[in-house]
Motif scaffolding. Structure first.
Motif, PDB file in Angstrom:
ATOM      1  N   UNK A  99      10.619   0.632   1.773  1.00 12.11           N
ATOM      2  CA  UNK A  99       9.207   0.386   2.052  1.00 12.11           C
ATOM      3  C   UNK A  99       8.632  -0.389   0.876  1.00 12.11           C
ATOM      4  N   UNK A 100       8.058  -1.538   1.164  1.00 10.46           N
ATOM      5  CA  UNK A 100       7.522  -2.425   0.133  1.00 10.46           C
ATOM      6  C   UNK A 100       6.003  -2.368   0.123  1.00 10.46           C
ATOM      7  N   UNK A 101       5.431  -2.333  -1.062  1.00  8.97           N
ATOM      8  CA  UNK A 101       3.983  -2.375  -1.245  1.00  8.97           C
ATOM      9  C   UNK A 101       3.626  -3.681  -1.941  1.00  8.97           C
ATOM     10  N   UNK A 178       3.221  -9.744  -5.867  1.00  6.97           N
ATOM     11  CA  UNK A 178       4.389  -8.974  -6.274  1.00  6.97           C
ATOM     12  C   UNK A 178       4.657  -7.938  -5.199  1.00  6.97           C
ATOM     13  N   UNK A 179       5.928  -7.763  -4.848  1.00  5.08           N
ATOM     14  CA  UNK A 179       6.339  -6.789  -3.837  1.00  5.08           C
ATOM     15  C   UNK A 179       7.196  -5.733  -4.525  1.00  5.08           C
ATOM     16  N   UNK A 180       6.772  -4.475  -4.415  1.00  3.53           N
ATOM     17  CA  UNK A 180       7.417  -3.401  -5.165  1.00  3.53           C
ATOM     18  C   UNK A 180       7.902  -2.332  -4.191  1.00  3.53           C
ATOM     19  N   UNK A 181       9.161  -1.929  -4.346  1.00  2.40           N
ATOM     20  CA  UNK A 181       9.683  -0.840  -3.517  1.00  2.40           C
ATOM     21  C   UNK A 181       9.082   0.483  -3.986  1.00  2.40           C
ATOM     22  N   UNK A 182       9.222   1.497  -3.173  1.00  4.96           N
ATOM     23  CA  UNK A 182       8.570   2.790  -3.403  1.00  4.96           C
ATOM     24  C   UNK A 182       8.687   3.254  -4.853  1.00  4.96           C
ATOM     25  N   UNK A 210       5.080  -2.295   4.254  1.00  3.28           N
ATOM     26  CA  UNK A 210       5.962  -2.435   5.410  1.00  3.28           C
ATOM     27  C   UNK A 210       7.400  -2.401   4.938  1.00  3.28           C
ATOM     28  N   UNK A 211       8.300  -2.174   5.867  1.00  2.00           N
ATOM     29  CA  UNK A 211       9.717  -2.280   5.545  1.00  2.00           C
ATOM     30  C   UNK A 211      10.186  -3.729   5.592  1.00  2.00           C
ATOM     31  N   UNK A 212       9.513  -4.548   6.367  1.00  5.38           N
ATOM     32  CA  UNK A 212       9.945  -5.931   6.540  1.00  5.38           C
ATOM     33  C   UNK A 212       9.359  -6.798   5.428  1.00  5.38           C
ATOM     34  N   UNK A 213      10.134  -7.018   4.395  1.00  8.13           N
ATOM     35  CA  UNK A 213       9.672  -7.785   3.240  1.00  8.13           C
ATOM     36  C   UNK A 213       9.302  -9.213   3.641  1.00  8.13           C
ATOM     37  N   UNK A 214      10.090  -9.821   4.503  1.00  8.47           N
ATOM     38  CA  UNK A 214       9.821 -11.204   4.901  1.00  8.47           C
ATOM     39  C   UNK A 214       8.484 -11.329   5.629  1.00  8.47           C
ATOM     40  N   UNK A 215       8.133 -10.346   6.438  1.00 10.59           N
ATOM     41  CA  UNK A 215       6.847 -10.389   7.138  1.00 10.59           C
ATOM     42  C   UNK A 215       5.682 -10.206   6.179  1.00 10.59           C
ATOM     43  N   UNK A 216       5.850  -9.357   5.167  1.00  8.53           N
ATOM     44  CA  UNK A 216       4.803  -9.211   4.152  1.00  8.53           C
ATOM     45  C   UNK A 216       4.571 -10.543   3.445  1.00  8.53           C
ATOM     46  N   UNK A 217       5.645 -11.255   3.160  1.00  5.77           N
ATOM     47  CA  UNK A 217       5.511 -12.577   2.549  1.00  5.77           C
ATOM     48  C   UNK A 217       4.793 -13.535   3.500  1.00  5.77           C
ATOM     49  N   UNK A 218       5.149 -13.492   4.777  1.00  7.56           N
ATOM     50  CA  UNK A 218       4.492 -14.367   5.750  1.00  7.56           C
ATOM     51  C   UNK A 218       2.991 -14.120   5.788  1.00  7.56           C
ATOM     52  N   UNK A 219       2.591 -12.858   5.661  1.00  5.26           N
ATOM     53  CA  UNK A 219       1.168 -12.518   5.728  1.00  5.26           C
ATOM     54  C   UNK A 219       0.426 -13.026   4.498  1.00  5.26           C
ATOM     55  N   UNK A 220       0.902 -12.688   3.308  1.00  7.25           N
ATOM     56  CA  UNK A 220       0.153 -13.062   2.099  1.00  7.25           C
ATOM     57  C   UNK A 220       0.251 -14.553   1.804  1.00  7.25           C
ATOM     58  N   UNK A 221       1.335 -15.192   2.247  1.00  3.56           N
ATOM     59  CA  UNK A 221       1.471 -16.634   2.042  1.00  3.56           C
ATOM     60  C   UNK A 221       0.931 -17.443   3.219  1.00  3.56           C
ATOM     61  N   UNK A 222       0.354 -16.729   4.229  1.00  2.00           N
ATOM     62  CA  UNK A 222      -0.241 -17.371   5.404  1.00  2.00           C
ATOM     63  C   UNK A 222       0.775 -18.256   6.125  1.00  2.00           C
ATOM     64  N   UNK A 223       1.977 -17.715   6.330  1.00  2.00           N
ATOM     65  CA  UNK A 223       3.016 -18.483   7.001  1.00  2.00           C
ATOM     66  C   UNK A 223       3.186 -18.094   8.461  1.00  2.00           C
ATOM     67  N   UNK A 224       2.381 -17.149   8.941  1.00  2.00           N
ATOM     68  CA  UNK A 224       2.488 -16.746  10.344  1.00  2.00           C
ATOM     69  C   UNK A 224       1.634 -17.686  11.192  1.00  2.00           C
ATOM     70  N   UNK A 225       1.821 -17.613  12.509  1.00  2.21           N
ATOM     71  CA  UNK A 225       1.159 -18.545  13.423  1.00  2.21           C
ATOM     72  C   UNK A 225      -0.303 -18.171  13.627  1.00  2.21           C
ATOM     73  N   UNK A 226      -1.193 -19.121  13.384  1.00  2.00           N
ATOM     74  CA  UNK A 226      -2.616 -18.959  13.656  1.00  2.00           C
ATOM     75  C   UNK A 226      -3.127 -20.267  14.247  1.00  2.00           C
TER      76      UNK A 226
END
Length: 362
Positions: A99-101, A178-182, A210-226
């Motif tokens: 789980x990444x925070x 920064x993404x940090x595990x538990x 979330x557990x999905x590190x790549x999705x967390x990156x997509x969210x904060x880097x605004x790489x998801x579809x909008x």
């Protein structure tokens, strides 16, 4: 000859005896790797030679495979550093097991961003942690997307670092994220080291996990579809044979409603797959409103509860509700704002005697 006997003989031949804790850690790491990926990860590790790798029989039971790897590691005088690198390769490959925070660092007002120097970052980070804590092991590994993976095994002033409960940090050098595990009791030390090494002023948790590190990156880097205001719904195809005894006006109305739902859903969620988030949590603090003459549900203390939505892919599940007829369109912003606000932990509080439909931090 047993594996331990072969190790002792190899140690006598090489003049080196590998630490038992290192040997055990390597053995357990190999046991975690799926059989069909063992050779690939050992090759990525680049610690054993090609000739040594060819001697490993991957078709035997995994326990024997792990013992053969340990024997070869002893021949190469493996230390905890090499064992940690193998563990980093495994955890990078299977990064969704943690789980990444997300944390965000900030500069002081008017302060400019400095050019990033990796060697300087590593030096400052290690010096900051090691000056505060004697027994700690720190390893770095760089990846192609400017991601610096850091592995920290924590000890105390009197005990050696616990390699089995290492913390992982993923830092993208050209960003403040920064993404940090538990991690619990060591977070102040870690945050202090990150701020010092990266030349930032402060750091704060973003309430996004979330557990999905790549999705967390997509969210904060605004790489998801909008794709807002650009969607033109394709007209729904009418059935060749209309149901008997159904008013054509009802059919047309249903068609228009489905097209409206498609359009609204597209404006809210955009095109393509949503970032993968497994849960969203809402803490509610509000006061019940009752009749003045009633003695119940009129306490001044707020009513508190926690609502948690969970799904293997929560945003995709929310996206499917309206088209499936299970919810009105559009959905509440409390549910759809997760990617835009980059958080999945919220508090809903009382505002001027009225329950706010906004969240703290929105």
């Amino acid at each position: 000859m047993s594996a331990s006997g072969r190790r002792r003989r190899g140690a006598l031949d090489s003049g080196f005896t590998m630490d038992e804790t290192v040997a055990e850690y390597i053995r357990r790491t190999v046991l975690k790797i799926p059989r069909h990926e063992i050779m690939e990860m050992l090759t990525m590790w680049d610690f054993l030679s090609k000739t040594q790798l060819q001697t490993i029989n991957v078709h035997q039971i995994k326990e024997r495979i792990s013992q053969e790897v340990v024997q070869l590691c002893e021949e190469n005088s493996a230390s905890i550093k090499q064992a940690a690198i193998l563990d980093m390769i495994y955890n990078h490959t299977y990064r969704n097991k943690k789980i990444w925070t997300v944390y965000q660092m900030t500069k002081a007002v008017g302060e400019e961003t400095d050019a990033f120097n990796l060697a300087d970052f590593k030096y400052k980070f290690k010096r900051s942690l090691q000056s505060a804590l004697k027994n700690v092991t720190i390893n770095f590994r760089e990846y192609e997307d400017n991601a610096i993976w850091i592995r920290i095994a924590w000890g105390t002033q009197y005990t050696k670092p616990n390699q089995y409960k290492a913390t992982y940090v993923v830092y993208h050098s050209q960003t403040p994220y920064v993404f940090i595990s538990s991690l619990r009791n060591r977070i102040p030390l870690l945050c202090q080291a990150l701020v010092h090494a990266s030349n930032y002023h402060d750091i704060h948790e973003m309430e996004l996990r979330s557990r999905c590190l790549d999705s967390l990156k997509d969210i904060v880097f605004k790489r998801y579809s909008q794709t807002f205001q650009t969607y033109h719904p394709r007209p729904l195809q009418e059935s060749n044979v209309a149901p008997e005894k159904v008013d054509p006006r009802i059919i047309q109305e249903n068609k228009r409603e489905k097209e409206r739902i498609q359009s609204v859903n597209q404006e809210v969620f955009g095109e393509g797959l949503q970032p993968k988030i497994e849960f969203a949590q809402y803490k509610l603090e509000t006061i019940f409103k009752g009749e003045p003459e009633m003695d119940i549900l009129t306490e001044k203390e707020p009513f508190r509860c926690v609502v948690k939505f969970s799904s293997p892919h929560l945003l995709e599940a929310l996206k499917s509700l309206a088209p499936a007829g299970m919810a009105d369109a559009p959905l509440s912003p409390l549910l759809t704002c997760i990617p835009q606000k980059a958080r999945n932990y919220f508090k809903i509080k009382e505002r001027k005697g009225i329950l706010s439909t906004s969240c703290v931090g929105l």
